[in-house]
Motif scaffolding. Structure first.
Motif, mmCIF file in Angstrom:
data_model
loop_
_atom_site.group_PDB
_atom_site.id
_atom_site.type_symbol
_atom_site.label_atom_id
_atom_site.label_comp_id
_atom_site.label_asym_id
_atom_site.label_seq_id
_atom_site.Cartn_x
_atom_site.Cartn_y
_atom_site.Cartn_z
ATOM 1 N N UNK A 275 0.769 -1.382 -0.045
ATOM 2 C CA UNK A 275 -0.081 -0.088 -0.096
ATOM 3 C C UNK A 275 0.814 1.145 0.132
ATOM 4 N N UNK A 276 1.955 1.368 0.803
ATOM 5 C CA UNK A 276 2.933 2.386 0.902
ATOM 6 C C UNK A 276 3.629 2.546 -0.323
ATOM 7 N N UNK A 277 4.129 1.577 -1.110
ATOM 8 C CA UNK A 277 4.519 1.670 -2.489
ATOM 9 C C UNK A 277 3.539 2.321 -3.660
ATOM 10 N N UNK A 278 2.305 1.834 -3.579
ATOM 11 C CA UNK A 278 1.231 2.479 -4.336
ATOM 12 C C UNK A 278 1.167 4.066 -3.920
ATOM 13 N N UNK A 279 1.238 4.136 -2.690
ATOM 14 C CA UNK A 279 1.038 5.655 -2.365
ATOM 15 C C UNK A 279 1.989 6.293 -2.887
ATOM 16 N N UNK A 280 3.344 5.914 -2.771
ATOM 17 C CA UNK A 280 4.464 6.778 -3.207
ATOM 18 C C UNK A 280 4.461 6.970 -4.634
ATOM 19 N N UNK A 281 3.934 5.890 -5.483
ATOM 20 C CA UNK A 281 3.898 5.968 -7.003
ATOM 21 C C UNK A 281 2.815 7.035 -7.241
ATOM 22 N N UNK A 282 1.632 7.247 -6.540
ATOM 23 C CA UNK A 282 0.480 7.974 -6.776
ATOM 24 C C UNK A 282 0.935 9.636 -6.359
ATOM 25 N N UNK A 283 1.543 9.582 -5.376
ATOM 26 C CA UNK A 283 1.855 11.003 -4.808
ATOM 27 C C UNK A 283 3.118 11.673 -5.398
ATOM 28 N N UNK A 284 3.877 10.914 -6.503
ATOM 29 C CA UNK A 284 4.848 11.324 -7.257
ATOM 30 C C UNK A 284 4.160 12.354 -8.246
ATOM 31 N N UNK A 285 3.115 12.100 -8.550
ATOM 32 C CA UNK A 285 2.087 12.713 -9.772
ATOM 33 C C UNK A 285 1.510 13.978 -9.135
ATOM 34 N N UNK A 286 1.686 14.356 -7.909
ATOM 35 C CA UNK A 286 0.994 15.506 -7.388
ATOM 36 C C UNK A 286 1.617 16.826 -7.543
ATOM 37 N N UNK A 287 0.915 17.882 -7.982
ATOM 38 C CA UNK A 287 1.308 19.073 -8.316
ATOM 39 C C UNK A 287 2.069 19.550 -7.118
ATOM 40 N N UNK A 288 3.180 20.399 -7.346
ATOM 41 C CA UNK A 288 3.930 20.955 -6.339
ATOM 42 C C UNK A 288 3.408 21.610 -5.294
ATOM 43 N N UNK A 289 2.317 22.386 -5.528
ATOM 44 C CA UNK A 289 1.493 23.265 -4.456
ATOM 45 C C UNK A 289 0.436 22.416 -3.745
ATOM 46 N N UNK A 290 0.292 21.051 -3.991
ATOM 47 C CA UNK A 290 -0.606 20.276 -3.181
ATOM 48 C C UNK A 290 0.313 19.725 -1.810
ATOM 49 N N UNK A 291 -0.431 20.255 -0.706
ATOM 50 C CA UNK A 291 0.104 20.109 0.568
ATOM 51 C C UNK A 291 -0.695 19.049 1.274
ATOM 52 N N UNK A 292 -0.395 17.732 1.355
ATOM 53 C CA UNK A 292 -1.319 17.094 1.742
ATOM 54 C C UNK A 292 -1.293 16.963 3.622
ATOM 55 N N UNK A 293 -2.460 17.490 4.248
ATOM 56 C CA UNK A 293 -2.414 17.494 5.516
ATOM 57 C C UNK A 293 -2.796 16.191 6.431
ATOM 58 N N UNK A 294 -3.764 15.678 5.649
ATOM 59 C CA UNK A 294 -4.329 14.534 6.592
ATOM 60 C C UNK A 294 -4.122 13.157 5.726
ATOM 61 N N UNK A 295 -3.790 12.321 6.391
ATOM 62 C CA UNK A 295 -3.972 10.907 5.552
ATOM 63 C C UNK A 295 -5.028 10.131 6.629
ATOM 64 N N UNK A 296 -6.257 9.855 5.829
ATOM 65 C CA UNK A 296 -7.204 9.419 6.496
ATOM 66 C C UNK A 296 -7.479 7.775 6.311
ATOM 67 N N UNK A 297 -7.275 6.912 7.327
ATOM 68 C CA UNK A 297 -7.393 5.674 7.043
ATOM 69 C C UNK A 297 -8.586 4.961 7.558
ATOM 70 N N UNK A 298 -9.336 4.489 6.583
ATOM 71 C CA UNK A 298 -10.642 3.590 6.784
ATOM 72 C C UNK A 298 -10.798 2.291 6.180
ATOM 73 N N UNK A 299 -11.909 1.839 6.309
ATOM 74 C CA UNK A 299 -12.195 0.193 5.948
ATOM 75 C C UNK A 299 -11.718 -0.438 6.975
#
Ligand SMILES: Nc1ncnc2c1ncn2[C@@H]1O[C@H](COP(=O)(O)OP(=O)(O)OP(=O)(O)O)[C@@H](O)[C@H]1O
Ligand SMILES: [Mg+2]
Length: 354
Positions: A275-299
């Motif tokens: 899951x963390x690997x996939x997250x790293x791959x996805x977050x690599x595509x973020x625009x530089x001004x995206x500042x992720x504040x929360x990581x919400x874990x559910x399910x």
């Protein structure tokens, strides 16, 4: 008085393995399948609840078993979602109507229904589902155990359809009293898939969202294989689900108790890493001004994998402090509860409020 003076609001989370419904104090959960009726197999069932004996009769006279009844009795079972996406809007509508039949309290009611579907579902399918939910439906349901029938005429005035984890995002932000959309990532660890949704500037960033098959299913499947080899007995993955749900670290097979904590530990670590690997791959595509504040874990997978995933998020530097990682009180129902709040937002707008 406005024609919509009494709008009821419902949130639905239509997942690959179960559907969750939140309508005020009523919370429901049933398997995400419908099936052809198989009355010949009707057993003497102890459980006479509507939820577990639900049959819907459609306008064209066709009948379907819904949820638990379909899972147990139907020979032909139709899954509503698979591989991270909704299969057919037509089948999903049948389940949504059946759920509404359960929720309806009076013969005629007006609803706003917000529904979440798996992340990989296409935009066109989501729009088709939304359009087919809106309108007036006469819903006929039957309790297979008692033969009781219920008819409800429902008018649905709005039916937004969104990716499932959006519900939890909305829920968490509302509960925290946030007034603006906060850039966040929601990780929904289900049975058959883990969905990741990134929200940036209040909208869903498709390029940084996705779905992988590694989830609780991966753990019980691999654990079953291990136990098969170890004991020479046939252990089905489904048999291990309640072991996981109870948080047990041992199983009893043929009178012998086996400690499975090393296996559960290793498998949880493996899935958390994927899951963390996939997250790293996805977050690599973020625009530089995206500042992720929360990581919400559910399910429901959060109960088993939450601690390992938290560790991984911190160790890899995705988050700076543990406060950025949020697990709602009820991570299984939080999508549906969030969608109920989304439905409330729509209904207030229809009523002319803010
Ligand atoms: N309290 C709990 N403790 C441990 N495990 C749990 C708990 N509640 C649920 N689970 C497990 O978590 C898994 C995921 O549950 P969840 O309800 O999120 O799945 P789902 O939404 O139906 O699946 P999907 O999102 O793939 O459609 C299930 O295998 C379930 O058995
Ligand atoms: Mg789910």
């Amino acid at each position: 008085m406005s024609p919509f003076a009494k709008i009821r609001t419902v949130g639905i989370d239509l997942g690959t393995s179960s559907i969750k419904i939140s309508a005020g104090p009523r919370k429901l959960k049933f398997p995400s399948i419908i099936g052809e009726p198989n009355p010949g197999f009707r057993g003497i069932t102890m459980d006479k609840s509507w939820e577990n004996n639900l049959v819907i009769e459609l306008e064209n006279g066709e009948e379907y078993y819904v949820g638990e009844l379909a899972r147990l009795q139907s020979l032909v079972k139709i899954p509503l979602a698979r591989e991270g996406r909704m299969k057919s809007a037509k089948d999903a509508l049948i389940a949504v109507k059946a759920a509404l039949g359960l929720i309806a309290e009076r013969p005629e009611e007006v609803f706003v229904i917000a529904t979440g579907v798996p992340v990989a579902t296409g935009q066109a399918e989501m729009e088709t589902l939304s359009r087919s939910i809106v309108g007036t439906h006469e819903i006929r349901i039957k309790n297979d155990a008692t033969g009781d029938k219920k008819i409800a005429k429902v008018k649905i005035v709005a039916a937004p359809v969104m990716p499932e984890p959006y519900g939890s995002w909305y829920y968490v932000l509302k509960k925290k009293g946030e007034k603006t959309a906060i850039d966040s990532v929601i990780i929904d660890i289900g049975y058959g898939s883990t969905d990741i949704l990134t929200i940036y500037n209040g909208t869903i960033l498709r390029t940084a969202s996705g779905s992988i098959v590694e989830a609780i299913d991966t753990i019980v499947t691999k654990l079953a294989q291990y136990l098969n080899e170890k004991t020479g007995r046939m252990i089905k993955p489904e048999m291990l689900i309640s072991t996981i749900e109870k948080g047990l670290m041992a199983v009893n097979i043929g009178g012998t108790t086996y400690d499975i904590s090393p296996q559960i530990n290793a498998l949880s670590e493996y899935v958390a890493r994927v899951i963390a690997d996939e997250l790293a791959r996805l977050l690599d595509t973020l625009p530089p001004d995206a500042l992720i504040k929360y990581f919400i874990l559910v399910g429901g997978g959060v109960y088993l994998l939450g601690p390992k995933l938290k560790e991984a998020l911190l160790a890899r530097g995705f988050v700076k402090s543990p406060e950025q990682i949020i697990i709602p009180d009820d991570p299984v129902m939080s999508n549906a509860m969030g969608f109920e709040l989304v439905a409330q937002y729509y209904s207030q707008r229809l009523l002319g409020g803010k």
